[in-house]
Scaffold this motif. Structure first.
Motif, PDB file in Angstrom:
ATOM      1  N   ASN A   1       0.828  -1.210   0.000  1.00 28.95           N
ATOM      2  CA  ASN A   1       0.000   0.000   0.000  1.00 28.95           C
ATOM      3  C   ASN A   1       0.858   1.254   0.000  1.00 28.95           C
ATOM      4  O   ASN A   1       0.557   2.226  -0.691  1.00 28.95           O
ATOM      5  CB  ASN A   1      -0.934   0.017   1.216  1.00 28.95           C
TER       6      ASN A   1
ATOM      7  N   LYS B   1       3.914   1.525  -1.095  1.00 27.69           N
ATOM      8  CA  LYS B   1       4.596   1.622  -2.387  1.00 27.69           C
ATOM      9  C   LYS B   1       3.642   2.137  -3.464  1.00 27.69           C
ATOM     10  O   LYS B   1       4.011   2.968  -4.297  1.00 27.69           O
ATOM     11  CB  LYS B   1       5.161   0.255  -2.784  1.00 27.69           C
ATOM     12  N   LEU B   2       2.400   1.634  -3.410  1.00 30.37           N
ATOM     13  CA  LEU B   2       1.389   2.080  -4.371  1.00 30.37           C
ATOM     14  C   LEU B   2       1.070   3.562  -4.158  1.00 30.37           C
ATOM     15  O   LEU B   2       0.889   4.314  -5.118  1.00 30.37           O
ATOM     16  CB  LEU B   2       0.115   1.229  -4.219  1.00 30.37           C
ATOM     17  N   ASP B   3       1.041   3.960  -2.894  1.00 34.75           N
ATOM     18  CA  ASP B   3       0.780   5.361  -2.542  1.00 34.75           C
ATOM     19  C   ASP B   3       1.889   6.246  -3.122  1.00 34.75           C
ATOM     20  O   ASP B   3       1.613   7.272  -3.745  1.00 34.75           O
ATOM     21  CB  ASP B   3       0.738   5.462  -1.005  1.00 34.75           C
TER      22      ASP B   3
ATOM     23  N   PHE C   1       3.931   5.490  -5.568  1.00 34.53           N
ATOM     24  CA  PHE C   1       3.886   5.398  -7.029  1.00 34.53           C
ATOM     25  C   PHE C   1       2.829   6.365  -7.579  1.00 34.53           C
ATOM     26  O   PHE C   1       3.086   7.116  -8.528  1.00 34.53           O
ATOM     27  CB  PHE C   1       3.563   3.950  -7.441  1.00 34.53           C
ATOM     28  N   THR C   2       1.638   6.346  -6.946  1.00 35.39           N
ATOM     29  CA  THR C   2       0.549   7.223  -7.421  1.00 35.39           C
ATOM     30  C   THR C   2       0.948   8.692  -7.283  1.00 35.39           C
ATOM     31  O   THR C   2       0.665   9.500  -8.162  1.00 35.39           O
ATOM     32  CB  THR C   2      -0.751   6.959  -6.636  1.00 35.39           C
ATOM     33  N   LYS C   3       1.632   9.003  -6.170  1.00 30.31           N
ATOM     34  CA  LYS C   3       2.067  10.382  -5.953  1.00 30.31           C
ATOM     35  C   LYS C   3       3.006  10.818  -7.077  1.00 30.31           C
ATOM     36  O   LYS C   3       2.830  11.907  -7.646  1.00 30.31           O
ATOM     37  CB  LYS C   3       2.770  10.491  -4.598  1.00 30.31           C
ATOM     38  N   GLU C   4       3.963   9.968  -7.409  1.00 33.53           N
ATOM     39  CA  GLU C   4       4.922  10.296  -8.485  1.00 33.53           C
ATOM     40  C   GLU C   4       4.204  10.471  -9.826  1.00 33.53           C
ATOM     41  O   GLU C   4       4.491  11.408 -10.574  1.00 33.53           O
ATOM     42  CB  GLU C   4       5.964   9.180  -8.610  1.00 33.53           C
ATOM     43  N   VAL C   5       3.260   9.565 -10.076  1.00 30.52           N
ATOM     44  CA  VAL C   5       2.514   9.620 -11.339  1.00 30.52           C
ATOM     45  C   VAL C   5       1.717  10.923 -11.435  1.00 30.52           C
ATOM     46  O   VAL C   5       1.738  11.606 -12.469  1.00 30.52           O
ATOM     47  CB  VAL C   5       1.581   8.385 -11.447  1.00 30.52           C
ATOM     48  N   MET C   6       1.042  11.275 -10.343  1.00 25.96           N
ATOM     49  CA  MET C   6       0.199  12.478 -10.360  1.00 25.96           C
ATOM     50  C   MET C   6       1.061  13.744 -10.461  1.00 25.96           C
ATOM     51  O   MET C   6       0.668  14.707 -11.106  1.00 25.96           O
ATOM     52  CB  MET C   6      -0.695  12.551  -9.120  1.00 25.96           C
ATOM     53  N   GLN C   7       2.228  13.729  -9.817  1.00 25.16           N
ATOM     54  CA  GLN C   7       3.132  14.882  -9.922  1.00 25.16           C
ATOM     55  C   GLN C   7       3.659  14.994 -11.352  1.00 25.16           C
ATOM     56  O   GLN C   7       3.817  16.084 -11.882  1.00 25.16           O
ATOM     57  CB  GLN C   7       4.313  14.736  -8.944  1.00 25.16           C
ATOM     58  N   ASP C   8       3.899  13.837 -11.970  1.00 20.53           N
ATOM     59  CA  ASP C   8       4.368  13.809 -13.360  1.00 20.53           C
ATOM     60  C   ASP C   8       3.317  14.379 -14.308  1.00 20.53           C
ATOM     61  O   ASP C   8       3.645  15.086 -15.260  1.00 20.53           O
ATOM     62  CB  ASP C   8       4.649  12.360 -13.786  1.00 20.53           C
ATOM     63  N   ALA C   9       2.064  14.033 -14.030  1.00 17.11           N
ATOM     64  CA  ALA C   9       0.969  14.511 -14.897  1.00 17.11           C
ATOM     65  C   ALA C   9       0.894  16.031 -14.847  1.00 17.11           C
ATOM     66  O   ALA C   9       0.599  16.693 -15.840  1.00 17.11           O
ATOM     67  CB  ALA C   9      -0.352  13.895 -14.463  1.00 17.11           C
ATOM     68  N   GLY C  10       1.160  16.597 -13.673  1.00 13.61           N
ATOM     69  CA  GLY C  10       1.197  18.057 -13.512  1.00 13.61           C
ATOM     70  C   GLY C  10      -0.133  18.746 -13.758  1.00 13.61           C
ATOM     71  O   GLY C  10      -1.187  18.105 -13.759  1.00 13.61           O
TER      72      GLY C  10
END
Lengths: 132, 194
Positions: free
Chosen positions: A5, A7-9, A11-20
């Motif tokens: 959980n 790690k998934l949290d 990962f999601t944070k990185e993805v959402m920051q990447d999306a910008g």
């Protein structure tokens, strides 16, 4: 499970920051301001009907009354001989038997009615003011 | 020099300085536009919804009590305006099936994403987000990008605190599966080209 959980949290944070964030068109601000300037709605500060000080005064009065009424007995009624239930019965001369209305109940009901009438007046005035 | 807070700008607007509103629009336009875009899925419509949001917020500024943050209040307006728009257009989003995820899955996905070029990665994530239901896209954006506390998010989307927690957990898993389905073929394609 906990580690997954976390790690998934992450990962999601990185993805959402990447999306910008996405930016609207360059004239967006100008368009909004042009629309807002034409608005005739007056922007006034929100004022509650009863202010914080008002509520504090009401609360303090309530506490004082509650304290006095529960601690001290006056030995007499502030309403004197005025008996609301007998007044109503005498004035309207009912043809049927009305059970004795307890004095406290009668006073409470009477004052509640007075408050409702006053509040209706205040609220309708307030509503008129807002509509105008 | 002290920096003006949102409340300072609101006070200035209320005392007749309409131009102070441009500071608030400039500050929040990207977030408002992104939230709108993640619901209405179209730049032109998102622009219209965002503009409507700022005009509505200006009109309603007299009813802003200051009990919540201005941003929370504004995000609630854009959320509702966007949902109304979607309702008018009656679009249905199909729900994604959720499987269990293990740690090595997450690791390999992180690895795969790093192989994709920045621009393509951004587009891929955006496309994956659009496969989630509107509410979940907004929950993820507010929680992971804006880093709002759960309590404020529950005020914006009008669902309970516990429900926000559950939905966030579910949407994390869904996003992972969608990304996995989208990223893996790209990653394999890149690998075969090398």
């Amino acid at each position: 499970m906990e580690a997954e959980n976390k790690k998934l949290d992450q990962f999601t944070k990185e993805v959402m920051q990447d999306a910008g964030l996405q930016a609207p068109s360059t004239d967006f601000l100008a368009n909004v301001m042009a629309a807002v300037t034409h608005e005739k709605v007056p922007v006034k500060a929100y004022k509650p009907l009863i202010s914080k000080v008002g509520w504090l005064i009401i609360g303090a009065l309530f506490l004082i009354f509650a304290f006095v009424l529960t601690r001290f007995s006056l030995g007499f009624s502030i309403f004197g001989d005025w008996n609301l239930s007998s007044l109503v019965i005498e004035k309207y001369e009912p043809t049927f038997e009305i059970p004795e209305i307890p004095a406290t109940y009668a006073y409470c009901f009477f004052f509640l009615l007075v408050f409702v009438v006053i509040q209706v007046k205040i609220f309708s005035k307030q509503l008129d003011k807002n509509l105008n | 020099m002290t920096q003006n807070t949102d409340q300072d700008y609101i006070d200035q607007i209320r005392s007749g300085n309409v131009n102070a509103y441009s500071m608030l629009v400039a500050k929040y336009k990207n977030m408002v536009f992104t939230l709108a875009l993640r619901i209405v899925e179209n730049r032109e419509d998102a622009e219209e919804v965002s503009q409507d949001t700022f005009i509505k917020a200006y009109r309603k500024l007299d009813s802003f009590k200051g009990t919540s943050k201005f941003s929370t209040w504004l995000y609630r307006i854009v959320y509702n305006t966007s949902l109304d728009y979607v309702k008018k257009n009656k679009r249905v989003v199909l729900s994604e099936h959720i499987d269990e995820i293990n740690e090595s899955d997450i690791g390999s996905m992180q690895n795969a994403l790093t192989y994709i070029e920045d621009k393509e990665r951004k587009e891929t994530i955006e496309k994956a987000l659009l496969k989630l239901p509107e509410e979940e896209r907004i929950l993820l954006t507010l929680f992971y990008f804006e880093e709002l506390p759960l309590k404020e998010i529950s005020e914006i989307v009008k669902i309970s605190y516990d429900n926000v927690k559950i939905k966030l957990h579910r949407s994390r898993k869904k996003l992972f599966h969608i990304l996995k389905n989208v990223v893996e073929p790209i990653y394999l394609n890149h690998g075969s080209r090398k």
